[in-house]
Design a protein around this motif. Structure first.
Motif, PDB file in Angstrom:
ATOM      1  N   THR A  95      21.407   8.894 -17.365  1.00 56.18           N
ATOM      2  CA  THR A  95      21.106  10.293 -17.690  1.00 56.18           C
ATOM      3  C   THR A  95      20.593  11.074 -16.485  1.00 56.18           C
ATOM      4  N   ALA A  96      20.214  10.374 -15.422  1.00 56.64           N
ATOM      5  CA  ALA A  96      19.570  11.029 -14.275  1.00 56.64           C
ATOM      6  C   ALA A  96      20.574  11.601 -13.279  1.00 56.64           C
ATOM      7  N   PHE A  97      21.754  11.001 -13.195  1.00 56.12           N
ATOM      8  CA  PHE A  97      22.707  11.402 -12.167  1.00 56.12           C
ATOM      9  C   PHE A  97      24.082  11.602 -12.792  1.00 56.12           C
ATOM     10  N   SER A  98      24.919  12.304 -12.078  1.00 56.64           N
ATOM     11  CA  SER A  98      26.306  12.457 -12.528  1.00 56.64           C
ATOM     12  C   SER A  98      27.084  11.185 -12.202  1.00 56.64           C
ATOM     13  N   ASP A  99      28.176  10.975 -12.942  1.00 55.78           N
ATOM     14  CA  ASP A  99      29.018   9.802 -12.665  1.00 55.78           C
ATOM     15  C   ASP A  99      29.528   9.826 -11.235  1.00 55.78           C
ATOM     16  N   ASP A 122      23.075  -0.876  -8.480  1.00 54.63           N
ATOM     17  CA  ASP A 122      21.686  -1.318  -8.522  1.00 54.63           C
ATOM     18  C   ASP A 122      20.892  -0.712  -7.368  1.00 54.63           C
ATOM     19  N   SER A 123      21.478  -0.740  -6.166  1.00 55.12           N
ATOM     20  CA  SER A 123      20.794  -0.190  -4.991  1.00 55.12           C
ATOM     21  C   SER A 123      20.603   1.314  -5.128  1.00 55.12           C
ATOM     22  N   TYR A 124      21.590   2.013  -5.703  1.00 59.24           N
ATOM     23  CA  TYR A 124      21.493   3.468  -5.835  1.00 59.24           C
ATOM     24  C   TYR A 124      20.239   3.851  -6.612  1.00 59.24           C
ATOM     25  N   TYR A 125      20.012   3.178  -7.747  1.00 59.17           N
ATOM     26  CA  TYR A 125      18.836   3.497  -8.562  1.00 59.17           C
ATOM     27  C   TYR A 125      17.554   3.003  -7.900  1.00 59.17           C
ATOM     28  N   ARG A 133      16.031   5.138  -5.317  1.00 56.75           N
ATOM     29  CA  ARG A 133      15.593   6.454  -5.777  1.00 56.75           C
ATOM     30  C   ARG A 133      14.446   6.367  -6.774  1.00 56.75           C
ATOM     31  N   GLY A 134      13.728   5.247  -6.738  1.00 60.44           N
ATOM     32  CA  GLY A 134      12.494   5.130  -7.503  1.00 60.44           C
ATOM     33  C   GLY A 134      12.569   4.370  -8.790  1.00 60.44           C
ATOM     34  N   TYR A 135      13.768   3.991  -9.240  1.00 59.64           N
ATOM     35  CA  TYR A 135      13.900   3.314 -10.540  1.00 59.64           C
ATOM     36  C   TYR A 135      13.673   1.813 -10.347  1.00 59.64           C
ATOM     37  N   SER A 162       2.205   0.094  10.745  1.00 57.44           N
ATOM     38  CA  SER A 162       3.102   1.142  11.265  1.00 57.44           C
ATOM     39  C   SER A 162       4.573   0.798  11.056  1.00 57.44           C
ATOM     40  N   LEU A 163       4.838  -0.475  10.760  1.00 52.86           N
ATOM     41  CA  LEU A 163       6.217  -0.909  10.527  1.00 52.86           C
ATOM     42  C   LEU A 163       6.601  -0.853   9.052  1.00 52.86           C
ATOM     43  N   VAL A 164       5.662  -0.492   8.205  1.00 52.88           N
ATOM     44  CA  VAL A 164       5.936  -0.337   6.777  1.00 52.88           C
ATOM     45  C   VAL A 164       6.253   1.132   6.523  1.00 52.88           C
ATOM     46  N   PHE A 165       7.478   1.394   6.087  1.00 55.66           N
ATOM     47  CA  PHE A 165       7.973   2.772   5.993  1.00 55.66           C
ATOM     48  C   PHE A 165       7.692   3.403   4.626  1.00 55.66           C
ATOM     49  N   MET A 166       6.506   3.177   4.103  1.00 54.71           N
ATOM     50  CA  MET A 166       6.113   3.784   2.838  1.00 54.71           C
ATOM     51  C   MET A 166       4.593   3.845   2.787  1.00 54.71           C
ATOM     52  N   LYS A 167       4.104   4.736   1.965  1.00 55.71           N
ATOM     53  CA  LYS A 167       2.653   4.883   1.818  1.00 55.71           C
ATOM     54  C   LYS A 167       2.339   5.284   0.389  1.00 55.71           C
ATOM     55  N   LYS A 168       1.084   5.266   0.073  1.00 57.63           N
ATOM     56  CA  LYS A 168       0.636   5.629  -1.274  1.00 57.63           C
ATOM     57  C   LYS A 168       1.111   7.036  -1.617  1.00 57.63           C
ATOM     58  N   GLY A 169       1.685   7.165  -2.804  1.00 51.10           N
ATOM     59  CA  GLY A 169       2.163   8.465  -3.264  1.00 51.10           C
ATOM     60  C   GLY A 169       3.656   8.664  -3.073  1.00 51.10           C
ATOM     61  N   ASP A 170       4.282   7.841  -2.235  1.00 49.93           N
ATOM     62  CA  ASP A 170       5.727   7.943  -2.036  1.00 49.93           C
ATOM     63  C   ASP A 170       6.475   7.419  -3.256  1.00 49.93           C
ATOM     64  N   THR A 171       7.705   7.882  -3.417  1.00 44.78           N
ATOM     65  CA  THR A 171       8.580   7.343  -4.453  1.00 44.78           C
ATOM     66  C   THR A 171       9.065   5.957  -4.038  1.00 44.78           C
ATOM     67  N   PHE A 172       9.064   5.038  -4.985  1.00 40.20           N
ATOM     68  CA  PHE A 172       9.543   3.669  -4.697  1.00 40.20           C
ATOM     69  C   PHE A 172      10.966   3.727  -4.142  1.00 40.20           C
ATOM     70  N   ASN A 173      11.198   2.938  -3.102  1.00 36.48           N
ATOM     71  CA  ASN A 173      12.516   2.912  -2.456  1.00 36.48           C
ATOM     72  C   ASN A 173      12.768   1.501  -1.939  1.00 36.48           C
ATOM     73  N   ARG A 174      13.660   0.782  -2.606  1.00 37.19           N
ATOM     74  CA  ARG A 174      13.899  -0.605  -2.205  1.00 37.19           C
ATOM     75  C   ARG A 174      14.497  -0.698  -0.804  1.00 37.19           C
ATOM     76  N   TYR A 175      15.306   0.299  -0.416  1.00 35.60           N
ATOM     77  CA  TYR A 175      15.886   0.276   0.931  1.00 35.60           C
ATOM     78  C   TYR A 175      14.777   0.293   1.980  1.00 35.60           C
ATOM     79  N   LEU A 176      13.788   1.126   1.776  1.00 39.37           N
ATOM     80  CA  LEU A 176      12.680   1.171   2.735  1.00 39.37           C
ATOM     81  C   LEU A 176      11.859  -0.112   2.693  1.00 39.37           C
TER      82      LEU A 176
END
Length: 770
Positions: A185-189, A226-229, A232-234, A285-299
């Motif tokens: 429901t979140a994205f177009s096909d 799977d990676s797409y979602y 993007r935080g899912y 400094s090598l961790v590309f995320m911080k508190k408050g960011d959207t979950f991102n498995r790629y990062l």
């Protein structure tokens, strides 16, 4: 089935063996052997000479021989105290022929058959034929060919051999008619299917084959989904089920994937645990995320790689980083913990080279930035690989395997595996135009002379107006730190009398030497000194008057020049042949020094860069700038015409004859203006290399769409962008059996009416390697 048949035979044949009274075996004889050695039979028997044959071990003996698969019949008999074993060998497979296969190569099919025990030279088992059909049909099903049929035929040959014929009828490939993602429901096909290898039929499917169903492709697409979602935080996304339905005619496929989309999660915290080795601030400094960011498995994955990379560069070759996310489904947050396990710090004991039959070890070793006896460094290993790959001596990727040294936990060996290819070449180029006639060029070059890494070349060019012979030699390692020295000698003669070029002759003799000094891994400085002699003949009434006037000003037909050169180059390509990223830049400034007939200087820049843009496409941007001017006592003169830049040709602005763009001088005797070149040149190219389906090694062939833009001007002040010429077209580069082949078809545009006589749309060169 094989075991059941063996037991049936065993039951029917052991009665005679069982009926024999127990006895002590004085000897064992095997009757009926043709190909199999008696010793092989003895090795499988549970009894030996001197043993007592009983009902139990008689049964075991028959079963053991049947289980080998070598025999179709086994009997035990007693002659006195001699155990006689009568066998009938199964035939051997003399030939294995597969016909009708197009979608799958014969070698690939035979690999699958080998895994189930069907290979030329092995014993033939009739029960394996059914498995053969199942195996081949499975391979075709995995490629979407559900109409396939496989038939087998066995032909008996002499000497107890058989020939197996397997006939494949592949049928039509099943086409994908629908792909449904249920639960999204979140994205177009279109968004979530972007990048899928599988797709419904479209106008490009004949080329991309994306509408042909494949189990492997679908599996890869589901991973991309799977990676797409996840990116993007899912964080709790999941593919619940996948259904693949086929139409009754087995030509249409309908794919449905049911997914659990979940909710978007935010990072509630990032923690570092374990033995960090480096300061926590450095690792964080090598961790590309911080508190408050959207979950991102790629990062998350990139953070893991970055930490491992830094640790591997200081000796921790086997460092591991585990990430444990703690999901709070009520708050929709993810608490991330990175566990660092550096392992033991190791150093490189030995570097071994494999596959270099011609190239000396020392030539490869001097390119290595990872040294023996030093701490392991992945960055140094990667730099070493790049340097070896850009030598141009080897096929495909250079592979470096890290192997632990037995008995130690702090030492590794590096095995550098290369596959040599022809580093010498015999190149031919042939062209034709109605103005220039046949143009012939040939060169003999060896980039790895006698395996020493030295470069040697002889080049000859000949047409009805131009001839040249050039000798070159370069020692890339005059010193151990990479200072190079090169020598070049040239003799050339240009006679434009029978062409549309400016009518004059120029005989040139030159000799130069160049010293190269490495500045960094990719940067280099060059210093050169040379001497040149030009003898120029002009013809009043037939040569452009402005050239005659220039020669009269300087008062000499023979021009002598002492030339000094300084240059800079930078090479970041990932491959010498067919690079896909990185590029080459070079800048040189040369000057005819005081004491020369005419004092002048020239500056020339050439740069290009490759970018992979996805899907096998590679973008190349290439630019050239050249400028020249007189100085000192001769600054009142124009730039010498024999040193002018030219544009146009198969290696320049394609679609035009070589050297025909730019300033022209009118000659009344001919009734048209002739090209004379100029002191300022500008040229640019945008080229997109296109992927070729089913081509694994892109270095063997490349197809590109290109746009060339450029021209030459009398001097910098004469530059006018509206006078730039341009062309577009297609180019094929192919490592053909006869050698490198380049074919370009170009259509000029932004041209002027006077250019039409110089247009040459189809241009090619070819060569031969040894």
């Amino acid at each position: 089935m094989k075991r059941i048949a063996a037991l049936i035979l065993l039951a029917s044949m052991t009665a005679k063996a069982v009926a024999m009274q127990p006895f002590t075996i004085s000897d064992i004889r095997v009757d009926g052997l043709q190909r199999i050695a008696a010793g092989t039979v003895y090795s499988y028997l549970p009894v030996a000479k001197g043993d007592t044959l009983t009902e139990s071990n008689a049964k075991q003996s028959i079963k053991a021989l049947f289980d080998t698969g070598f025999f179709s019949d086994v009997e035990l008999e007693r002659q006195g105290d001699i155990l006689v074993i009568k066998v009938v060998e199964r035939p051997s497979i003399a030939k294995l022929n597969i016909r009708g296969n197009k979608a799958i190569k014969t070698d690939d099919l035979k690999k699958g058959l080998k895994q189930i025990g069907l290979v030329e030279g092995d014993t033939f088992d009739p029960l394996a034929l059914r498995r053969v059909q199942d195996e081949l049909i499975t391979q075709y099903y995995n490629r979407g060919k559900y109409n396939v049929s496989v038939k087998t035929h066995v032909t008996r040959l002499d000497r107890n051999r058989v020939s197996l014929d397997i006939v494949v009828r592949e049928g039509e490939t099943a086409r994908i008619k629908a792909i449904n993602i249920v639960g999204n429901t979140a994205f177009s096909d279109k968004q979530i299917r972007d990048g899928f290898e599988s797709d419904t039929s479209n106008w490009l499917s004949w080329y991309t084959k994306d509408d042909q169903y494949s189990k492997e492709k679908l599996s890869g697409d589901l991973k991309k989904l799977d990676s797409y979602y996840m990116d993007r935080g899912y964080a709790d996304f999941n593919v619940n089920s996948t259904q693949v339905m086929i139409s009754p005619d087995k030509r249409k496929m309908y794919i449905t994937a049911s997914i659990k989309q979940g909710e978007v999660y935010k990072i509630s915290g990032v923690h570092l645990l374990g033995n960090l080795i480096l300061p926590e601030k450095t690792i964080r400094s090598l961790v590309f995320m911080k508190k408050g960011d959207t979950f991102n498995r790629y990062l998350v994955e990139q953070s893991k790689k970055a930490i491992k990379s830094v640790l591997s560069n200081i000796g921790y070759a086997f460092a591991e980083v585990q990430v444990v996310p703690k999901l709070d489904k009520e708050k929709r947050t993810a608490d991330m913990t990175f566990y660092v396990k550096p392992g033991k710090r190791v150093y490189v004991r030995r570097i071994n080279f494999q596959g270099n039959t011609k190239t000396q070890d020392s030539v490869l070793r001097r390119e290595m930035r990872q040294l023996e006896g030093s701490w392991y460094s992945q960055a140094a290993i990667d730099a070493s690989k790049r340097r070896l790959q850009t030598l141009g001596y080897f096929k495909d990727d250079v592979k470096v395997d890290t192997q632990r040294v037995p008995g130690t936990d702090d030492e590794v060996d590096l095995n550098v595996k290369v596959e040599e290819k022809s580093s010498g070449s015999l190149m031919f180029g042939v062209g034709y135009s109605q103005y220039s006639g046949v143009i012939f060029s040939a060169s003999v070059s060896q980039n790895n002379f006698l395996g020493s890494g030295d470069k040697f070349s002889v080049a000859v060019q000949k047409s009805n107006y131009y001839s040249q012979i050039q000798l070159g030699y370069v020692n890339p390692y005059l010193t151990d730190d990479g200072v190079s020295i090169g020598y070049n000698a040239t003799y050339s003669k240009l006679d434009y009398g029978n062409t549309d070029f400016a009518n004059y002759t120029n005989s040139t003799r030159s000799f130069s030497t160049t010293i190269g000094v490495p500045v960094s891994e990719v940067d280099r400085l060059q210093f050169g000194l040379g001497v040149t002699s030009n003898k120029i003949n002009l013809y009043p009434g037939y040569s452009p008057q402005q050239l005659i006037d220039y020669q009269n000003l300087i008062g000499n037909k023979t021009i002598h020049s002492w030339t000094g050169t300084i240059g800079y180059s930078r090479d970041t390509r990932n491959y010498y042949w067919a690079p896909t990223r990185g590029g080459v830049e070079s800048l040189s400034v040369s000057a005819a020094l005081p004491g020369s007939t005419v004092q002048y200087w020239k500056a020339y820049y050439h740069g290009n860069h490759y970018w992979p843009v996805g899907g096998g496409f590679v973008l190349l941007l290439d630019g050239q700038l050249g400028y020249g001017k007189t100085y000192g006592k001769d600054k009142q003169y124009d730039f010498p015409f024999w040193e002018n830049y030219y544009a146009g040709g198969v290696q320049d602005v394609r679609g035009y004859q070589d050297n025909t763009l730019g300033p022209r001088a009118y000659v009344p005797a001919y009734g048209y203006a002739q090209p004379i070149g100029g002191a300022f040149k500008v040229k640019g190219t945008a080229q997109m290399f296109l992927p070729i389906p089913a081509l694994k090694d892109v270095s063997t062939a490349r197809v590109a769409a290109f746009v060339d833009v450029g021209n030459v001007y009398k001097d910098y002040n004469s530059f006018d962008a509206s006078q730039l010429r341009a062309s577009y077209g297609l180019s094929l580069q192919w490592q053909a059996p006869i050698g490198p082949l380049v074919i370009s078809f170009a259509v000029p545009f932004r041209d002027q009416p006077q250019d039409h006589r110089y247009e040459e749309r189809l241009q090619f060169t070819f060569g031969n390697q040894f």
